[in-house]
Design an enzyme around this catalytic site. Structure first.
Site, PDB file in Angstrom:
ATOM      1  N   VAL A 190       0.833  -1.200   0.000  1.00  0.00           N
ATOM      2  CA  VAL A 190       0.000   0.000   0.000  1.00  0.00           C
ATOM      3  C   VAL A 190       0.872   1.257   0.000  1.00  0.00           C
ATOM      4  O   VAL A 190       0.577   2.229  -0.706  1.00  0.00           O
ATOM      5  CB  VAL A 190      -0.958  -0.010   1.208  1.00  0.00           C
ATOM      6  CG1 VAL A 190      -1.659   1.333   1.370  1.00  0.00           C
ATOM      7  CG2 VAL A 190      -2.002  -1.110   1.038  1.00  0.00           C
ATOM      8  N   GLY A 274       5.354 -10.416   2.181  1.00  0.00           N
ATOM      9  CA  GLY A 274       5.976 -10.730   3.461  1.00  0.00           C
ATOM     10  C   GLY A 274       7.481 -10.854   3.357  1.00  0.00           C
ATOM     11  O   GLY A 274       8.066 -10.703   2.273  1.00  0.00           O
ATOM     12  N   HIS A 447      -3.139  24.629  21.283  1.00  0.00           N
ATOM     13  CA  HIS A 447      -4.180  24.854  20.279  1.00  0.00           C
ATOM     14  C   HIS A 447      -3.716  25.919  19.289  1.00  0.00           C
ATOM     15  O   HIS A 447      -3.119  26.913  19.698  1.00  0.00           O
ATOM     16  CB  HIS A 447      -5.468  25.323  20.971  1.00  0.00           C
ATOM     17  CG  HIS A 447      -6.560  25.684  20.013  1.00  0.00           C
ATOM     18  ND1 HIS A 447      -7.327  24.734  19.373  1.00  0.00           N
ATOM     19  CD2 HIS A 447      -7.011  26.900  19.585  1.00  0.00           C
ATOM     20  CE1 HIS A 447      -8.199  25.341  18.601  1.00  0.00           C
ATOM     21  NE2 HIS A 447      -8.042  26.667  18.707  1.00  0.00           N
TER      22      HIS A 447
END
Length: 471
Positions: A190, A274, A447
């Protein structure tokens, strides 16, 4: 003809210089041991030279290229004439690798670790031969740490060739292929499939199970599937590649896809099904080191094999093939040799996938906790409700916190979204120190930052989420 054979006495011999081996060597040296490190190829092992680092460099190039072409238009930024020079991209990747491997060499030298070029073969429980071309020397050791890593699995039906590649060759391509078929929808498939799709390749992924990234929760994988679709990646699940037909210019995969035979043609096929432990060709069988049925070395919680002075770490022992796992085990083994009471505890070993968006997980999932008979509570908070995520136009995904009912002790955290690979560190610390949901919720997070999402998820689990309506 073999040139002269000499025997050298060493305290600790480390075989392999990947993230497990070089870390073990440095830690043992820090603890006062005389250390010799044997490496048959390049310092840094697969991770630095042919795996983690070069792949992340190319993934970064792909992300920057895709963002420059399309990712800023929503913000009102339009870039014209964006082009890719893949030769320079590969040079950049190689430069990153060179800096890091050079850094490893400097660290080993600075810690007085002797580095030998060659391939080690055990003679007995206290001695190896090291072969370097026609020269061979013997080294007698008090302790040995085996850290020889792993290699890609080669399928009999799809043998590696000029156009059937492992991840190693896929990272060295001289050009971006027009079409690429990826066999295996795990994290390597992926990651590299996404990278090449962003660089302009038409990518098809064939995955044998019913979903890509098997082993991760379906809810984590869903945003990744959306990202693959946005990058025009075709994904076939329940797909079995049966054989290939190769020409000078292309390669065709004959595959069974949901019971129907199909022929798919591309420039290259990347096989990522793998990795296999490098436990052969070391002479382990001759000295009686115990392996399991899959070829992994059997060790205790300190990395010690059935031969008390020989240790094994990293990809050659059970568990996920992760560089940070190998480094952790290397430190434990070195400390055990030095007489410290160190042993492994895998509760807080994270797993990360550098897909789009990123996935990261540490500790137990909700399902795993329940299978262990634990009663749990969970909190989930979306990046779509986070100011920083919205401001950088990366609002897909969420953070999920899993805690034990009653004690509120954090058992696991799963993240899919921007910078998941970095955000998971706080979660790992929380699990390592036995933190509760309240510990996270009461920690003041700056923040606007992505890190606030972890705090918000903890508050949701406690039943008083602020920036999301409670059910």
């Amino acid at each position: 003809m073999v040139v002269g054979e000499f025997t050298t006495e060493v305290d600790v011999l480390v075989i392999g210089s990947g993230p497990g081996g070089y870390v073990a060597a440095i830690r043992a040296a820090q603890l006062g041991k005389n250390v010799t490190l044997v490496e048959r190829e390049d310092l840094g092992g697969v991770c630095l030279n042919r795996g983690c680092i070069p792949s992340k460099a190319l993934i970064s190039v792909a992300h920057q290229y895709e963002t420059a072409k399309h990712g800023m238009e929503k913000m009102g930024v339009f870039a014209e004439g964006v082009k890719l020079d893949f030769t320079r991209a590969q040079a950049y990747k190689n430069e990153v690798v060179k800096k890091l491997t050079g850094g490893v060499a400097g660290l080993l030298k600075g810690n007085n670790v002797t580095v030998l070029k060659g391939e080690a073969l055990f003679v007995n429980e206290n001695e190896v031969r090291v072969f370097d071309n026609y020269e061979v020397n013997r080294y007698r050791f008090n302790h040995c740490i085996i850290a020889t890593g792993s290699r890609p699995i080669e399928l009999k039906s799809l043998p590696f060739s000029k156009r059937v590649l492992s991840s190693t060759e896929a990272l060295e391509l001289p050009e971006v292929p027009k079409k690429l078929i990826v066999i295996g929808g795990g994290y390597i498939g992926v990651e590299l499939g996404t990278a090449y799709a962003k660089l302009g390749a038409e990518v098809t992924i064939l995955e044998g199970t019913d979903s890509i990234l098997p082993g991760f929760e379906a809810s984590l994988v869903q945003p990744v599937k959306k990202g693959l679709k946005a990058n025009h990646v075709t994904v076939h699940t329940n797909a079995l590649a049966k054989s290939v037909e190769e020409t000078d210019s292309d390669v065709t995969v004959i595959a069974d896809i949901k019971g129907v035979e199909q022929r798919l043609t591309a420039d290259y096929v990347l096989v990522t099904v793998g990795r296999r432990p490098n436990t052969d060709n070391l002479g382990l069988d001759a000295i009686g080191v115990k392996l399991n049925e899959r070829g992994y070395v059997v060790v205790d919680k300190q990395g010690r094999t059935n031969i008390p002075n020989i240790y094994a770490i990293g990809d050659i022992v059970a568990g996920p093939a992760l560089a940070h796992k190998a480094s952790y085990e290397g430190k434990v083994a070195a400390e055990a040799i030095a007489g410290l009471p160190s042993e492994v505890d895998y509760r807080a070993i994270p797993a990360v996938v550098f897909c789009d968006p990123e996935i990261a997980s540490v500790g137990l999932t909700e399902e795993e906790a329940k299978k262990q008979g634990l009663k749990v509570k969970t909190g989930k908070f979306p990046f779509a409700a986070n100011g920083r995520a919205l401001s950088i136009n990366q609002a897909d995904g969420f953070v999920k916190v899993v805690a034990e009912e009653g004690t509120d002790v954090v058992l696991g955290v799963q993240i899919v979204g921007p910078a998941a690979s970095n955000l998971i560190a706080e979660a790992g610390l929380a699990i390592e120190m036995g933190a509760t949901l309240e510990d996270i919720a009461l920690t003041i997070h700056a923040h606007p930052t992505l890190g606030e999402v972890t705090m918000e998820a903890a508050e949701v689990a406690l039943g008083h989420g602020i920036h999301i309506l409670s059910k």
